[in-house]
Design a protein around this motif. Structure first.
Motif, PDB file in Angstrom:
ATOM      1  N   UNK A   6       0.860  -1.088  -0.108  1.00  0.00           N
ATOM      2  CA  UNK A   6       0.031   0.126  -0.157  1.00  0.00           C
ATOM      3  C   UNK A   6       0.823   1.313   0.029  1.00  0.00           C
ATOM      4  N   UNK A   7       2.089   1.177   0.119  1.00  0.00           N
ATOM      5  CA  UNK A   7       2.991   2.382   0.181  1.00  0.00           C
ATOM      6  C   UNK A   7       3.411   2.653  -1.243  1.00  0.00           C
ATOM      7  N   UNK A   8       3.239   4.202  -1.410  1.00  0.00           N
ATOM      8  CA  UNK A   8       3.234   4.708  -2.893  1.00  0.00           C
ATOM      9  C   UNK A   8       4.647   4.744  -3.169  1.00  0.00           C
ATOM     10  N   UNK A   9       5.191   4.343  -4.360  1.00  0.00           N
ATOM     11  CA  UNK A   9       6.424   4.549  -4.987  1.00  0.00           C
ATOM     12  C   UNK A   9       6.787   5.668  -5.754  1.00  0.00           C
ATOM     13  N   UNK A  10       7.713   6.532  -5.676  1.00  0.00           N
ATOM     14  CA  UNK A  10       7.877   7.730  -6.453  1.00  0.00           C
ATOM     15  C   UNK A  10       9.056   7.687  -7.462  1.00  0.00           C
ATOM     16  N   UNK A  11       8.693   8.608  -8.614  1.00  0.00           N
ATOM     17  CA  UNK A  11       9.666   8.962  -9.381  1.00  0.00           C
ATOM     18  C   UNK A  11      10.655   9.816  -8.892  1.00  0.00           C
ATOM     19  N   UNK A  12      11.798   9.783  -9.359  1.00  0.00           N
ATOM     20  CA  UNK A  12      12.825  11.094  -9.229  1.00  0.00           C
ATOM     21  C   UNK A  12      12.337  12.185  -9.055  1.00  0.00           C
ATOM     22  N   UNK A  13      11.362  12.619  -9.939  1.00  0.00           N
ATOM     23  CA  UNK A  13      10.911  14.041 -10.450  1.00  0.00           C
ATOM     24  C   UNK A  13       9.636  14.001  -9.429  1.00  0.00           C
ATOM     25  N   UNK A  14       8.998  13.201  -9.044  1.00  0.00           N
ATOM     26  CA  UNK A  14       7.867  13.352  -8.091  1.00  0.00           C
ATOM     27  C   UNK A  14       8.485  13.360  -6.596  1.00  0.00           C
ATOM     28  N   UNK A  15       9.588  12.716  -6.396  1.00  0.00           N
ATOM     29  CA  UNK A  15      10.286  12.858  -5.058  1.00  0.00           C
ATOM     30  C   UNK A  15      10.967  14.098  -4.846  1.00  0.00           C
ATOM     31  N   UNK A  16      11.418  14.502  -6.215  1.00  0.00           N
ATOM     32  CA  UNK A  16      12.236  15.937  -6.015  1.00  0.00           C
ATOM     33  C   UNK A  16      11.083  16.841  -5.666  1.00  0.00           C
ATOM     34  N   UNK A  17       9.766  16.963  -6.257  1.00  0.00           N
ATOM     35  CA  UNK A  17       8.926  17.763  -6.224  1.00  0.00           C
ATOM     36  C   UNK A  17       8.467  17.941  -4.771  1.00  0.00           C
ATOM     37  N   UNK A  18       8.171  16.860  -4.337  1.00  0.00           N
ATOM     38  CA  UNK A  18       7.785  16.619  -2.978  1.00  0.00           C
ATOM     39  C   UNK A  18       8.802  16.855  -1.733  1.00  0.00           C
ATOM     40  N   UNK A  19      10.123  16.929  -2.113  1.00  0.00           N
ATOM     41  CA  UNK A  19      11.026  17.226  -1.092  1.00  0.00           C
ATOM     42  C   UNK A  19      11.220  18.862  -1.197  1.00  0.00           C
ATOM     43  N   UNK A  20      11.063  19.351  -2.424  1.00  0.00           N
ATOM     44  CA  UNK A  20      11.023  21.022  -2.524  1.00  0.00           C
ATOM     45  C   UNK A  20      10.006  21.299  -1.815  1.00  0.00           C
ATOM     46  N   UNK A  38      14.558   8.145   2.618  1.00  0.00           N
ATOM     47  CA  UNK A  38      14.673   6.850   3.163  1.00  0.00           C
ATOM     48  C   UNK A  38      13.121   6.278   3.668  1.00  0.00           C
ATOM     49  N   UNK A  39      12.379   7.310   4.096  1.00  0.00           N
ATOM     50  CA  UNK A  39      10.974   6.670   4.328  1.00  0.00           C
ATOM     51  C   UNK A  39      10.090   6.668   2.910  1.00  0.00           C
ATOM     52  N   UNK A  40      10.369   7.342   1.793  1.00  0.00           N
ATOM     53  CA  UNK A  40       9.844   7.221   0.776  1.00  0.00           C
ATOM     54  C   UNK A  40      10.590   6.235  -0.279  1.00  0.00           C
ATOM     55  N   UNK A  41      11.558   5.455   0.623  1.00  0.00           N
ATOM     56  CA  UNK A  41      12.010   4.188  -0.010  1.00  0.00           C
ATOM     57  C   UNK A  41      12.680   4.474  -1.467  1.00  0.00           C
ATOM     58  N   UNK A  42      13.369   5.641  -1.587  1.00  0.00           N
ATOM     59  CA  UNK A  42      14.310   6.190  -2.554  1.00  0.00           C
ATOM     60  C   UNK A  42      15.707   5.087  -2.528  1.00  0.00           C
ATOM     61  N   UNK A  43      15.983   4.848  -3.661  1.00  0.00           N
ATOM     62  CA  UNK A  43      17.460   4.083  -3.755  1.00  0.00           C
ATOM     63  C   UNK A  43      18.443   5.185  -3.382  1.00  0.00           C
ATOM     64  N   UNK A  44      19.591   4.751  -2.691  1.00  0.00           N
ATOM     65  CA  UNK A  44      20.768   5.708  -2.454  1.00  0.00           C
ATOM     66  C   UNK A  44      21.362   6.732  -3.765  1.00  0.00           C
ATOM     67  N   UNK A  45      21.307   6.061  -5.037  1.00  0.00           N
ATOM     68  CA  UNK A  45      21.656   6.854  -6.089  1.00  0.00           C
ATOM     69  C   UNK A  45      20.457   7.880  -6.552  1.00  0.00           C
ATOM     70  N   UNK A  46      19.436   7.670  -6.216  1.00  0.00           N
ATOM     71  CA  UNK A  46      18.245   8.645  -6.416  1.00  0.00           C
ATOM     72  C   UNK A  46      18.265   9.889  -5.139  1.00  0.00           C
ATOM     73  N   UNK A  47      18.637   9.520  -3.942  1.00  0.00           N
ATOM     74  CA  UNK A  47      18.765  10.262  -2.927  1.00  0.00           C
ATOM     75  C   UNK A  47      19.901  11.306  -3.236  1.00  0.00           C
TER      76      UNK A  47
END
Length: 160
Positions: A6-20, A38-47
């Motif tokens: 049930x946990x959403x996965x994010x694209x790099x673009x979506x995650x970047x916008x959310x973090x902005x 980490x909570x968003x389960x992004x891989x280290x390279x994406x982080x």
């Protein structure tokens, strides 16, 4: 770790916008941003990519975070330097940045805040024994993060 479907996965673009948005709300430390990624389960390279972008676009600035943290905790919570430094270290802020941020506290305001805090607390302590009263006041000011020598000077000048 169990995979939660049930946990959403994010694209790099979506995650970047959310973090902005996350960083625009208030200044954040690198650690807060890393924890959020980490909570968003992004891989280290994406982080790493996202953090670099946030820094380039000035959403993430460690020095600005530290300076506003120092100003806020001193002015609003009336914390002393010791406690502020400890809290910044817990947030993994580097020593040079902590030293720079601590310049936000004006020495005169610092001492004035300490004596106002001490007077206010002293008036609220209903302890007949003067030794215990002094101890309660000292303990309170030390917990707030003021330096021991300043606390004892302040307590002695108020209770003598």
């Amino acid at each position: 770790m169990k995979q939660n479907s049930s946990q959403k996965s994010y694209t790099i673009k979506e995650a970047t916008i959310k973090l902005m948005q996350f960083c625009a709300y208030r200044d954040r430390s690198h650690k807060e941003v890393e924890d959020k990624l980490k909570e968003m389960r992004m891989i280290p390279a994406a982080q790493e990519l996202i953090i670099m972008r946030l820094m380039q676009e000035d959403f993430l600035n460690e020095e600005r975070f530290a300076r506003s943290f120092v100003r806020g905790k001193f002015r609003i919570k009336k914390w002393g330097r010791v406690r502020i430094k400890q809290e910044l270290k817990m947030r993994e802020i580097s020593s040079p940045v902590i030293r720079m941020a601590m310049t936000e506290i004006n020495e005169e305001d610092y001492r004035e805040t300490l004596s106002e805090l001490a007077e206010k607390k002293l008036n609220s302590i209903s302890e007949p024994n003067s030794f215990k009263k002094k101890k309660k006041l000292s303990d309170f000011l030390l917990r707030k993060g003021y330096e021991a020598n300043l606390v004892f000077d302040s307590v002695n000048s108020l209770t003598d």
